[in-house]
Design an enzyme around this catalytic site. Sequence first.
Site, PDB file in Angstrom:
ATOM      1  N   ASP A   1       0.841  -1.198   0.000  1.00  8.02           N
ATOM      2  CA  ASP A   1       0.000   0.000   0.000  1.00  8.02           C
ATOM      3  C   ASP A   1       0.872   1.243   0.000  1.00  8.02           C
ATOM      4  O   ASP A   1       2.009   1.216   0.514  1.00  8.02           O
ATOM      5  CB  ASP A   1      -0.898   0.022   1.240  1.00  8.02           C
ATOM      6  CG  ASP A   1      -1.936  -1.089   1.230  1.00  8.02           C
ATOM      7  OD1 ASP A   1      -2.271  -1.551   0.135  1.00  8.02           O
ATOM      8  OD2 ASP A   1      -2.403  -1.472   2.323  1.00  8.02           O
TER       9      ASP A   1
ATOM     10  N   TYR B   1       6.815  -8.506   8.646  1.00  7.72           N
ATOM     11  CA  TYR B   1       6.526  -7.078   8.763  1.00  7.72           C
ATOM     12  C   TYR B   1       6.848  -6.544  10.151  1.00  7.72           C
ATOM     13  O   TYR B   1       6.724  -7.254  11.150  1.00  7.72           O
ATOM     14  CB  TYR B   1       5.029  -6.818   8.529  1.00  7.72           C
ATOM     15  CG  TYR B   1       4.508  -7.181   7.167  1.00  7.72           C
ATOM     16  CD1 TYR B   1       4.510  -6.249   6.125  1.00  7.72           C
ATOM     17  CD2 TYR B   1       3.984  -8.444   6.912  1.00  7.72           C
ATOM     18  CE1 TYR B   1       4.011  -6.582   4.870  1.00  7.72           C
ATOM     19  CE2 TYR B   1       3.482  -8.779   5.666  1.00  7.72           C
ATOM     20  CZ  TYR B   1       3.496  -7.845   4.655  1.00  7.72           C
ATOM     21  OH  TYR B   1       3.000  -8.176   3.419  1.00  7.72           O
TER      22      TYR B   1
ATOM     23  N   ASP C   1      -6.370   1.763   8.363  1.00  4.19           N
ATOM     24  CA  ASP C   1      -5.069   2.406   8.539  1.00  4.19           C
ATOM     25  C   ASP C   1      -5.268   3.914   8.685  1.00  4.19           C
ATOM     26  O   ASP C   1      -6.407   4.404   8.759  1.00  4.19           O
ATOM     27  CB  ASP C   1      -4.109   2.071   7.385  1.00  4.19           C
ATOM     28  CG  ASP C   1      -4.612   2.547   6.025  1.00  4.19           C
ATOM     29  OD1 ASP C   1      -5.510   3.413   5.975  1.00  4.19           O
ATOM     30  OD2 ASP C   1      -4.111   2.044   5.001  1.00  4.19           O
TER      31      ASP C   1
ATOM     32  N   ARG D   1      -3.540  -5.077   7.834  1.00  5.40           N
ATOM     33  CA  ARG D   1      -4.573  -4.121   8.267  1.00  5.40           C
ATOM     34  C   ARG D   1      -5.758  -4.847   8.893  1.00  5.40           C
ATOM     35  O   ARG D   1      -6.324  -4.388   9.892  1.00  5.40           O
ATOM     36  CB  ARG D   1      -5.045  -3.279   7.074  1.00  5.40           C
ATOM     37  CG  ARG D   1      -4.072  -2.181   6.669  1.00  5.40           C
ATOM     38  CD  ARG D   1      -4.631  -1.355   5.535  1.00  5.40           C
ATOM     39  NE  ARG D   1      -4.687  -2.085   4.279  1.00  5.40           N
ATOM     40  CZ  ARG D   1      -5.621  -1.925   3.348  1.00  5.40           C
ATOM     41  NH1 ARG D   1      -6.621  -1.073   3.547  1.00  5.40           N
ATOM     42  NH2 ARG D   1      -5.583  -2.603   2.215  1.00  5.40           N
TER      43      ARG D   1
END
Length: 273
Positions: A36, A64, A78, A169
């Site tokens: 993203d 991550y 987010d 997310r």
Amino acid sequence: MFRLIYKEMGKSSFQVIDEFKRKNNIQKIGHTGTLDPLAQGLLLIATNEDTKLIPYLTNKDKEYNVELKLGFNSATFDSEGPICFFSDYIPSEEEVNKVINSFVGKIKQIPPSFSSKKINGKRAYELARKNIKFNLKENEVEIYSINNIYYHYPIIKFKTKVSNGTYIRSLVNDIGKKLTTGAYMTFLERTMVNGIKEDSEINIKTMIQLPLIRITEQSELKRWFFGLNKSYIAKDEHYLLSFNDEIIGVIKIQNNKVIKTNLFGKKIQNFLT
């Protein structure tokens, strides 16, 4: 060629990939998954004929660094928002650790409405922006590990390794639900893609778990190039073809016959000239 490139926050993955393509005069470029615009981190790209190898990559795990904020919900899950207040409840550190670790293992999650999932040929985010109602299917994914958990209300940080198809997310949103506080993602950095980290050596043979057929003579290479090898005694399987330690194609053998070939013509021509 396979290569890792680093995407900074604020740019789209396609911008970064296109800039790399133009800067290096690359004719064709492919990728193994985007990030993203609000995320940063590693993208694994393939150039020219090596793009044909992308479907055969076996390790699709990702890792991550994540940061989230409690007390609020976000329509996009987010900081892109819109964001609204949800709760002023402050969970204990013990509660936070227990809830976060409860997500380790195989879980079901629903992708964010603002995602690139397709609904009847349309991207989900396109429909969401127009306030068109739709339902996304629940997917099974796996959270292999969550560690390095840091908590100082309202911020939580952690590192996680996940299977392909996992939406961080959605994970953040589900953590907020389970804590009854609400939560949205404020930071995301991908530190591993397809099992490769920034300091890892990229080895196609280990990235693609297919048996290897090594061609050693130019005469044999010519036979493959001109499609003269119609039979090959080997078990039914896809195989990587290599010449001079360079991958030059993928073939499929069935009943000792070559039924499908995907050869890299330009690479082979370079070896034959």
